[in-house]
Design an enzyme around this catalytic site. Structure first.
Site, PDB file in Angstrom:
ATOM      1  N   GLY A 530       0.820  -1.200   0.000  1.00 56.95           N
ATOM      2  CA  GLY A 530       0.000   0.000   0.000  1.00 56.95           C
ATOM      3  C   GLY A 530       0.851   1.246   0.000  1.00 56.95           C
ATOM      4  O   GLY A 530       2.087   1.188   0.032  1.00 56.95           O
ATOM      5  N   PHE A 532       1.275   3.317   2.337  1.00 54.38           N
ATOM      6  CA  PHE A 532       1.927   3.612   3.604  1.00 54.38           C
ATOM      7  C   PHE A 532       2.406   2.345   4.311  1.00 54.38           C
ATOM      8  O   PHE A 532       2.610   2.336   5.514  1.00 54.38           O
ATOM      9  CB  PHE A 532       0.977   4.391   4.523  1.00 54.38           C
ATOM     10  CG  PHE A 532       0.494   5.644   3.894  1.00 54.38           C
ATOM     11  CD1 PHE A 532       1.327   6.735   3.806  1.00 54.38           C
ATOM     12  CD2 PHE A 532      -0.764   5.731   3.334  1.00 54.38           C
ATOM     13  CE1 PHE A 532       0.899   7.906   3.207  1.00 54.38           C
ATOM     14  CE2 PHE A 532      -1.197   6.897   2.738  1.00 54.38           C
ATOM     15  CZ  PHE A 532      -0.369   7.986   2.681  1.00 54.38           C
ATOM     16  N   GLY A 533       2.574   1.247   3.588  1.00 52.65           N
ATOM     17  CA  GLY A 533       3.108   0.043   4.203  1.00 52.65           C
ATOM     18  C   GLY A 533       2.718  -1.216   3.451  1.00 52.65           C
ATOM     19  O   GLY A 533       1.938  -1.183   2.504  1.00 52.65           O
ATOM     20  N   LYS A 549      -1.324  -4.637   8.360  1.00 48.20           N
ATOM     21  CA  LYS A 549      -0.688  -3.542   7.629  1.00 48.20           C
ATOM     22  C   LYS A 549       0.497  -3.068   8.456  1.00 48.20           C
ATOM     23  O   LYS A 549       0.349  -2.563   9.570  1.00 48.20           O
ATOM     24  CB  LYS A 549      -1.656  -2.388   7.392  1.00 48.20           C
ATOM     25  CG  LYS A 549      -1.017  -1.225   6.607  1.00 48.20           C
ATOM     26  CD  LYS A 549      -1.869   0.022   6.609  1.00 48.20           C
ATOM     27  CE  LYS A 549      -3.076  -0.107   5.713  1.00 48.20           C
ATOM     28  NZ  LYS A 549      -3.795   1.186   5.584  1.00 48.20           N
ATOM     29  N   ASP A 646     -10.609   9.070   0.063  1.00 47.02           N
ATOM     30  CA  ASP A 646      -9.828   8.230  -0.853  1.00 47.02           C
ATOM     31  C   ASP A 646     -10.630   7.001  -1.260  1.00 47.02           C
ATOM     32  O   ASP A 646     -10.131   5.875  -1.239  1.00 47.02           O
ATOM     33  CB  ASP A 646      -8.502   7.822  -0.210  1.00 47.02           C
ATOM     34  CG  ASP A 646      -7.495   7.316  -1.238  1.00 47.02           C
ATOM     35  OD1 ASP A 646      -7.649   7.664  -2.429  1.00 47.02           O
ATOM     36  OD2 ASP A 646      -6.569   6.584  -0.867  1.00 47.02           O
TER      37      ASP A 646
END
Length: 744
Positions: A530, A532-533, A549, A646
């Site tokens: 993703g 952010f991770g 995550k 988002d």
């Protein structure tokens, strides 16, 4: 005989009455015909009673002028003057239609002192004052055929509905000229108008010298006025019209509330102001004025320098761009910045040099873009940076939303740094300037590297020992669900997000338990990467499947999003929202644990031809309905009013039965239930799904999510990505659908 005299007297009285009615009619009419004259003391009033045209004298003056002002507003506010260069000396003047059909102002001797100087097709014309404040000269037989209008010949005031011509072939439009003084309507030494070259912008000139400019227009705001975002009437009013049949475009301004009196004017001292009439207080409220600060004065600090009003008075406000130095250091020390700055090292402008000697770029943030930029069209094979690198005269480039690629081949002039807003600009520098002013000696580098390595090694050993000691005291086994986490409002979450906020009562898992569940984050358990991770699949010993995550421990990227998800999603419960099971906050490790979605994300089915067949129309309808229910819960039914920001196919996860669940709340924001919209200078999300007002202006609300949902529906129905039409004549799926809907 007596009867005859009575009849004669009656007829004479009627004639006098008709004449009186004619006079009254003339003074209250909104138009002048060939047979009417407006004498000093009479006036025309627009149909709605907003504006009046007639004769007036400025304060402390006996000279007489024909002008337009607001009706029933005190003090008298004049917005247009006809004979500003030839005032009348007495009250014997008149406004009338001349024999050639032009509207003229004449003195007591019937000598013309002002004329519309139009070319009517006939002398059968009429002049009318419209409710917008526009005085027009038209054909009496066809009132829609205009020969002249005051809006095309303004003085010092810009009114709503007025058009300002933008035509690069004609050059700068010095359309507005202020009064010479507060009480003298004759033309002053300043002017205001549009510079159409490059991206159009508003400019105030003193003679031919620039005093202030607005920065380029980006289809939403003038980029050099970042506070346009905060003045609602300001940002929503300006529009650039589509080209007319001659290819000319116009700037217009339309008020949100048509009953508002709003005006822009340039003062006799060269300051532009915006006012709105306050009906309750019965006065003009000043909304903004430009220039208003020291740095807003044109090129305050000279060429190749930056002005920053947030700094202390004096030389602190001015600084040379990195890689530049004052041309005259002694003048700079005495706070005379007119000489500006110069390069320390000349550009090489060659791609055949080794990397550290090639020209490069330094990024400046939150900047007012320099003057005299050029807009360059790009194709899919060339970037804006490529264009600048290939042009040896290019000093900087910027990619500006709503404008595109801009480059600067002249000296960089009139740059200002803003607290909020502004644009990124890339300044071209010699390669030797990009690493600092002076390269450190090799032995300093070697000693620094060795020292840093030894220090890091000591810290690592100490941390490992401390960690082993602590986890012996707080061992969280994996064998049982209740032992995988400890449910407390405790230090890890509170330390991260702060005690001052309402932190959720969320299970906190140990790193060892999560690592064991994911097979030490084995590659075969990796579900995806993703923004952010990385996301991994995990299994606890009792068979419970989870999705983990993992935020990168080497970077702070995504930390705010991580906090956001802890604070938001843990408090949300709905069958169409992904459920957050817990988190892990330990040393540099930060992880979120979710319920596992075996069918992963919606985009894997929609945009894969081999899997798309499993989504029949009934299932697609159910997925759309599920997303809508989840969105309705976020906006209306949850304890918190949430704007997701988002919403896209990859953030819709599917469970075993293909039921949709909205995920990824890292960019979400909490709204007050009475709040309609908010602004941000940090526009985040995915282009193609972002609403135009959010992408260009930073304004987001429930409507932003609804727009994204609409794009998502089109993708679900069509099986095509919105961006899959990029490069085509339609530009996007939305453009494609709109085009064919219009055709139908």
């Amino acid at each position: 005989m007596a009867g005859f005299y009575r009849i004669l007297t009656l007829v004479m009285n009627l004639l006098m009455l008709f004449q009186l009615c004619s006079i009254v009619s003339c003074s209250t009419s909104n138009s002048i015909t060939r047979n009417q004259t407006i004498r000093d003391g009479d006036s025309l009033v627009s149909n709605d009673g907003s504006f009046e045209v007639g004769f007036f004298s400025p304060k402390n003056s006996t000279l007489r002028y024909v002008g337009i002002w607001y009706k029933n507003i005190e003090p008298q506010t004049v917005v247009w003057v006809a004979n500003r260069e030839k005032p009348l000396l007495d009250h014997n003047g008149a406004l009338k239609i001349a024999d050639d059909g032009n509207l003229v102002v004449v003195n007591g001797q019937n000598v013309t002192v002002w004329s519309t100087s139009a070319k009517p097709e006939s002398n059968n014309t009429v002049a009318a004052l419209l409710r917008t404040g526009d005085l027009v000269l038209s054909s009496d037989s066809d009132r829609n055929k205009w020969y002249w209008e005051s809006f095309d010949n303004p003085t010092d005031t810009f009114l709503p509905s007025m058009r300002v011509r933008v035509d690069p072939s004609l050059g700068e439009n010095h359309g507005f000229v202020p009064w010479k003084s507060e009480n003298d309507p004759s033309p002053g030494r300043y002017s205001m108008g549009i510079d159409p070259n490059g991206a159009p912008e508003i400019v105030i000139w003193e003679g031919e010298k620039r005093k202030w400019r607005s920065g380029p227009w980006n289809s939403a705001i003038f980029t050099g006025i970042p506070d346009m975002h905060r003045v609602t009437n300001y940002i929503r009013g300006f529009k650039l019209s589509p080209p007319d049949r001659d290819g000319i475009v116009y700037f217009t301004y339309v008020t949100i509330n048509s009953s508002d009196f709003l005006r822009f004017r340039i003062r006799f001292d060269g300051v532009q102001e915006q006012f709105r009439w306050n009906k309750d207080a019965k006065n003009w409220t000043l909304l903004q004025k430009k220039p208003d600060t020291e740095c807003e004065n044109y090129n305050r600090c000279g060429n190749y320098s930056v002005c920053d009003d947030s700094k202390e008075f004096g030389s602190g406000k001015c600084s040379c761009i990195d890689g530049f130095e004052p041309v005259y250091q002694d003048q700079w020390n005495n706070m005379n910045f007119s000489g500006g700055c110069k390069r320390r090292v000349a550009l090489n402008c060659s791609q055949n040099l080794v990397a550290d000697k090639r020209d490069g770029f330094k990024v400046l943030k939150r900047m007012k873009l320099p003057d005299f930029g050029s807009v360059v069209p790009l194709n899919s094979l060339v970037t804006c940076k490529d264009v600048c690198v290939r042009d040896c005269s290019c000093n900087a480039y910027a990619v500006v939303g709503g404008i595109g690629c801009m480059i600067w081949t002249r000296e960089l002039i009139d740059i200002e740094r803003f607290k909020l807003g502004g644009n990124y600009i890339n300044i071209r520098l010699a390669g030797s300037e990009l690493g600092g002013k002076e390269k450190p000696k090799i032995w300093i580098i070697i000693v620094s590297v060795i020292g840093a390595f030894l220090l890091g090694l000591c810290i690592w050993i100490s941390c490992k020992r401390l960690k082993a000691f602590l986890w012996k005291k707080k061992d969280l086994p994996v064998s049982d669900t209740r032992d995988n986490s400890v449910n407390f409002k405790s230090s890890p979450i509170n330390v991260l997000v702060g005690d001052q906020v309402d932190t959720p009562d969320l299970p906190v898992f140990s790193f060892d338990s999560v690592a064991s569940a994911t097979g030490d984050f084995a590659e075969e358990n990796k579900l995806g990467q993703g923004g952010f991770g990385t996301v991994y699949k995990g299994n606890f010993s009792e068979g419970r499947e989870i999705a983990v995550k993992r935020l990168s421990g080497k970077s702070k990227q995504g930390l705010e999003e991580f906090k956001n998800e802890i604070l938001l999603i843990a408090k949300l419960q709905h069958r169409n929202l992904v459920r957050l099971l817990g988190c892990c906050i330990e040393d540099n490790e930060k992880m979120l644990l979710y319920e596992y979605m075996p069918n992963k994300s919606l985009d894997r089915f929609l945009f894969d031809e081999s899997k798309r067949g499993s989504l029949d129309w009934r299932k697609r309808w159910e997925i759309i309905g599920g997303i809508a229910r989840g969105l309705l819960y976020l906006h209306r039914d949850s304890r918190l009013k949430i704007i997701h920001r988002d919403l896209k196919a990859s953030n819709i996860l599917l469970d075993t039965e293909m039921n949709p669940k909205i995920s990824d709340f890292g960019m979400a924001r909490i709204f007050n239930y009475r709040q309609d919209q908010a602004n941000t200078i940090r526009v985040v999300g995915t282009y193609g799904y972002m609403a135009p007002e959010y992408a260009m202006e930073g304004i987001f609300s429930e409507k932003s999510d609804v727009y994204s949902f609409g794009v998502l529906i089109l993708e679900i129905v069509s099986g095509r990505k919105n961006i899959s039409f990029r490069g085509s004549e339609h530009g996007s799926l939305i453009g494609y659908v709109s085009f064919y809907s219009f055709q139908v």
